[in-house]
Design an enzyme around this catalytic site. Structure first.
Site, PDB file in Angstrom:
ATOM      1  CB  SER A 162      -8.092   3.707   2.681  1.00  0.00           C
ATOM      2  OG  SER A 162      -7.267   3.065   3.640  1.00  0.00           O
TER       3      SER A 162
ATOM      4  CE  LYS B 252      -3.962   2.004   2.505  1.00  0.00           C
ATOM      5  NZ  LYS B 252      -4.871   1.848   3.658  1.00  0.00           N
TER       6      LYS B 252
ATOM      7  CB  SER C 121      -8.357   1.020   5.668  1.00  0.00           C
ATOM      8  OG  SER C 121      -9.040   2.246   5.596  1.00  0.00           O
TER       9      SER C 121
END
Lengths: 474, 488
Positions: B153, B78, B177
């Protein structure tokens, strides 16, 4: 109407830790800009702080030396504001649970002892430094100082004059030096002070409206700032005007203060507990360990100098005001010098020369002062010669005996060596001899002078005098 | 489809048996990224050269006889986890050019284990969002249906795993997330206990809630990866110093006698009926395996969302203050003086959602409002922790939906409040610092993946994983894969 000045101080002291408060970068002063930095102290994205335990040790130490209660369960908080020297845009500090609370120090004021309350002592990190290039109209940031640990000492509004403030600051400085918590080098900014000041008519209970002056970095500037600000406020009130609550900047070179921001413009720092750090839990054992490591503090030392070394009150206070001086003095005495003689030299010639040369410490070893004193005691040099030797030691550190020889300051005290010279002078000056026998002291001086001249000043005058008296049986 | 479909476990076995090399595996994933990521848009940065170098190094290590579960395995990261020398943007204009000078602790650990970093994955800007739509760079598509969001996210991390664009990925979970996008994309996503995985190098959103965790195809992979990324880090004061077990060895054990609570507050109105049914089906499966399931109550659940948005926004307002244009990242071009530089840089550099949260958080911390908002939220937090610890006195784990609905369409939740409400099943876990896993539970009638969530008490990841593994082995849902069409 007569007014009273009410002063509270906030003192920032840089701690003498080797590394910064939340990373391993060095705290050494004076390095090239941005050479003592890492991702943590420059606030790179993603970094986390790890508390340097020695910072807590030092805060506890300062707190114990200033009679504070130590907070058992403390925490750190973020103080949020934007400024280019603050890379995270928040300063990690302590808000409602500082490490030390409710302490005091005693100062001498007008011949009496006065207790000044200490509200709190907390730990925090220093910011970086901005360097402005006015010529090119740009600014640079040096993050070397960023993350250097500080303690902030906050007093109660107990001080009433510039003199009291100065006495208090001197006391704080001495304690921080003694404990090794801070080196208190003011030119390097390791001790700085904010002044909260208000005035009120004598006898009035309520405080007046106060102003705050920030970041004053010498004791003499503190005195000037307090005198000026209290005068300014008194004049305002006398003219029927009001003091505006504000933060002001003291410009020491111009001798005046200017308003930085008013109460309405005051920052809202939005303090909240620092989530990246765990609570500071201080155990009994931790406090006990620090307590046992505390050195003798200035007050105790002063009392000991009076009772054990027989120094007068004034001397003891003077010498103990600085740890460097007290350490030096003790070494000199350890080397065999009589305490009062040692303190005379330190307070007299040495302090005078240090002031002239703007030195913070005595530039030669205490052994050399002890030896100089012993040369006098042994009659090898005169006091006048010793003054020359001490002055020479400020120029070059070397054995005082060698200096004495090089500068031909050694006096001859050997009676057998001086006897023929004295005999010859008595023979050559029968008139003076007659006068002495008749009890006229003036002639004694004349004969002494003749003898000193004959020895080119190297004779010990006391020995000459004794020989003359012996030979003439007076 | 070639070797990209294999799990980490399978790939690792093939690498160690020298059936394939890490360079071959890495090339296969890089090729697949070239082929399919133009549709999925899961990567912000692909680092082909570095990846191949790392693969060669892994092959050398394997040749020297080294063994390890992640040795030679391609991983996607990420884009809020710092990678030395590789741009790390947080999917924000503010950090569009930020190249970290250091590796996050998890990256150091992955590198030490020989994992091969193939690229950095898309996300909601600064991890604020539940659809990856707030990314400054691109919209990541749900591999099951490209008209749907991947969740967020960690939308890029979930989509990449689901579409076999990485063998596994790392995400971060502040309020769901990892788990929510895992549910939307049919992946397994684990949010570890707060303090189990070092946060050093994770670009902070909300420091007291953020945790890094794995997104994988299977629960077994999840356990495998966790073993490599967990552990005390002296650079993270909030990381906990406890021994790290081999999480994979707990898998496959008997779960008979385990007690599972099903909190009724998580199955009330607003939960898509098919998701509710998936939870109730899971209850039947667990009961058939000998576990005892019982309805229970977490009465404070309804306050968690409000407390979450106050605490996370307050911390974010402070954490994101450092992006001021002074030191790195974006700086506005035209400004008059310092304050104007701050204003212009932050106005232009941050997206709408980030600015909304900064303002919300700044307000919550302001003098005069602190007690009513931030302090109150922290009090609620304490109560929610108590709520959970009462449950864990009785239960080994709690079973809930991961999300109230399956994946939604782009632009469908334009109103921020409706977007925030989607986090209702996940935020309480972060508030309480607990571990939770989302695992695939089949598809709804519109062929959208359903995720269900297991929550355990702090540092009970072994229990959590073994329960999840039992479900997965019984249902076989982990074998569901989306059909991908080739990109432009």
């Amino acid at each position: 109407m007569a007014y009273e000045t009410v002063i509270g101080l906030e003192i920032h002291a840089e701690l003498s830790t080797k590394s910064k408060i939340y990373c391993n970068c060095s705290t050494e002063f004076g390095a090239e800009p941005n050479t003592q930095t890492c991702p943590v102290c420059t606030g790179m994205p993603g970094v986390l702080p790890v508390l340097n335990k020695q910072v807590v040790d030092f805060a506890i130490m300062a707190g114990l030396a200033m009679n504070c209660q130590i907070t058992r369960f403390g925490k750190q908080d973020r103080k949020n504001y934007f400024y280019p020297d603050l890379p995270k845009a928040y300063q990690t500090s302590q808000y409602d649970l500082p490490i030390c609370q409710n302490g005091y120090l005693e100062i001498e004021s007008n011949g009496t002892t006065k207790r000044i309350g200490i509200t709190r002592i907390h730990i925090e990190e220093d910011a970086g430094k901005l360097v402005h290039d006015d010529f090119r109209g740009v600014s640079f940031v040096d993050f070397n100082r960023c993350g250097v640990p500080l303690i902030e000492i906050v007093t109660e509004p107990d001080l009433r004059s510039a003199e009291e403030a100065k006495a208090f600051l001197e006391k704080v400085k001495a304690i921080l030096e003694y404990t090794g918590v801070s080196d208190c080098k003011m030119q390097e900014g390791s001790l700085r002070c904010d002044i909260n000041l208000s005035v009120r008519p004598f006898g009035q209970k309520e405080f007046g409206i106060r102003t705050e002056m920030k970041n004053i970095n010498s004791f003499s500037a503190v005195v000037r700032a307090i005198e000026h600000e209290s005068q300014r406020q008194i004049e305002l009130l006398s003219e029927g005007k009001e003091v505006v609550q504000a933060t002001r900047r003291w410009d020491d070179s111009k001798g005046r203060s200017v308003e930085l921001r008013s109460k309405e413009e005051a920052h809202d720092y939005r303090y909240f507990p620092e989530p990246d750090l765990v609570p500071i839990v201080i155990s009994d054992e931790w406090i006990e360990r620090i307590k046992n490591s505390l050195p003798e503090l200035p007050d105790a030392k002063r009392k000991r100098y009076i009772s054990e070394l027989g120094l007068p009150e004034y001397d003891a206070a003077f010498i103990t005001a600085s740890k460097g001086m007290a350490d030096y003095f003790e070494k000199v005495v350890e080397c065999g010098a009589p305490p009062k003689i040692a303190s005379n030299w330190i307070m007299g010639d040495i302090t005078k020369l240090m002031n002239e040369k703007e030195l913070e410490s005595i530039p030669f070893a205490p052994e050399y002062l002890a030896k100089t004193i012993s040369l006098i005691e042994k009659g090898l040099i005169s006091t006048t010669a010793a003054k020359k030797i001490v002055a020479a030691l400020f120029e070059e550190e070397k054995d005082p005996e060698i200096i004495a020889k090089e500068k031909k300051l050694i006096q001859v005290s050997d009676e057998s060596a001086l006897l023929p010279i004295v005999k010859q002078i008595l023979d050559e000056n029968p008139k003076a001899v007659e006068e002495i026998r008749a009890g006229k002291d003036k002639a004694m001086g004349f004969l002494m002078g003749q003898a000193m001249r004959a020895t080119k000043g190297s004779a010990n005058p006391q020995v000459i005098s004794k020989l003359i008296k012996d030979l003439l049986s007076v | 489809m070639g070797i990209e479909k294999y799990t980490v476990k399978e790939l690792s076995e093939k690498l160690q048996n020298k059936e394939i090399s890490s360079v071959e595996v890495t090339r296969a994933f890089l090729d697949r990224i070239k082929k399919y990521d133009p549709i999925i848009n899961s990567y912000i940065t692909v680092c082909e050269e570095r990846a191949l170098e790392a693969a060669e190094e892994a092959d050398r290590r394997i040749a020297e006889g080294e063994r390890g579960g992640l040795l030679g395995i391609p991983v996607g990261i990420k884009d809020n986890i710092c990678t030395e020398g590789i741009t790390t943007t947080c999917a924000s204009k503010m950090l569009y050019n930020f190249v970290p000078p250091y590796d996050a602790t998890v990256i150091k650990k992955l590198k030490a284990a020989g994992a091969v970093i193939v690229g950095k994955l898309n996300m909601d800007e600064f991890a604020m969002g539940s659809s990856t739509e707030t990314s400054y760079f691109k919209k990541t598509k749900n591999p099951y249906d490209t008209s749907l969001v991947p969740g967020g996210s960690s939308g890029g991390s979930a989509a990449a795993v689901s579409a076999n664009l990485a063998a596994f990925t790392l995400g971060s979970d502040t309020g769901g997330s990892i788990r929510q996008p895992a549910a939307f994309c049919g992946s397994v996503g684990l949010k570890p206990t707060y303090g189990l995985v070092s946060r050093f190098g994770l670009i902070a959103f909300a420091s007291s809630l953020d945790q890094i965790g794995p997104l994988t195809k299977t629960v077994e992979d999840c356990a495998l990866v966790l073993k490599y990324i967990a552990g005390h880090d002296k650079l993270d004061s909030t990381s906990v110093n406890i021994p790290i077990p081999d999480y994979t060895s707990a898998l496959g054990g008997d779960i008979a006698g385990m007690r599972i609570g099903v909190p009724r507050e998580y199955l009330e109105d607003g939960i898509q009926p098919e998701i509710k049914k998936a939870v109730l089906d899971a209850v039947k499966i667990y009961e058939s395996l000998g576990a005892a399931c019982e309805e229970c109550s977490l009465p404070l659940t309804k306050y968690a969302l409000y407390a979450y948005y106050i605490i996370s926004s307050a911390e974010a307002s402070s954490n994101l203050a450092r992006y001021d244009g002074v030191k790195y990242g974006f700086r506005a071009e035209n400004y008059k003086g310092l304050n104007d530089m701050y204003l212009e840089t932050r106005s232009q550099g941050f997206g709408e959602e980030v600015k909304r949260r900064i303002m919300l958080g700044t307000f919550a911390l302001s003098s005069g409002y602190y007690d009513a908002y931030y302090k109150k939220a922290q009090q609620v937090r304490t109560l929610i922790r108590k709520d959970f610890s009462n449950s864990f006195a009785k239960f080994d784990a709690l079973l809930t939906p991961t999300t109230p609905t399956t994946a939604f369409r782009f632009g469908e939740k334009a109103d921020p409040i409706s977007m925030y409400m989607g986090d209702v099943c996940t935020v309480a876990v972060n508030i309480a610092g607990l571990p939770a896993i989302s695992m695939p539970a089949g598809l709804d009638s519109a062929k959208r993946p359903i995720g269900i969530q297991l929550i355990a008490d702090s540092f009970n990841e072994e229990k959590l994983l073994s329960l999840a593994y039992a479900y997965e082995k019984t249902t076989g849902y982990e074998n569901l894969r989306p059909d991908l069409k080739e990109g432009a």
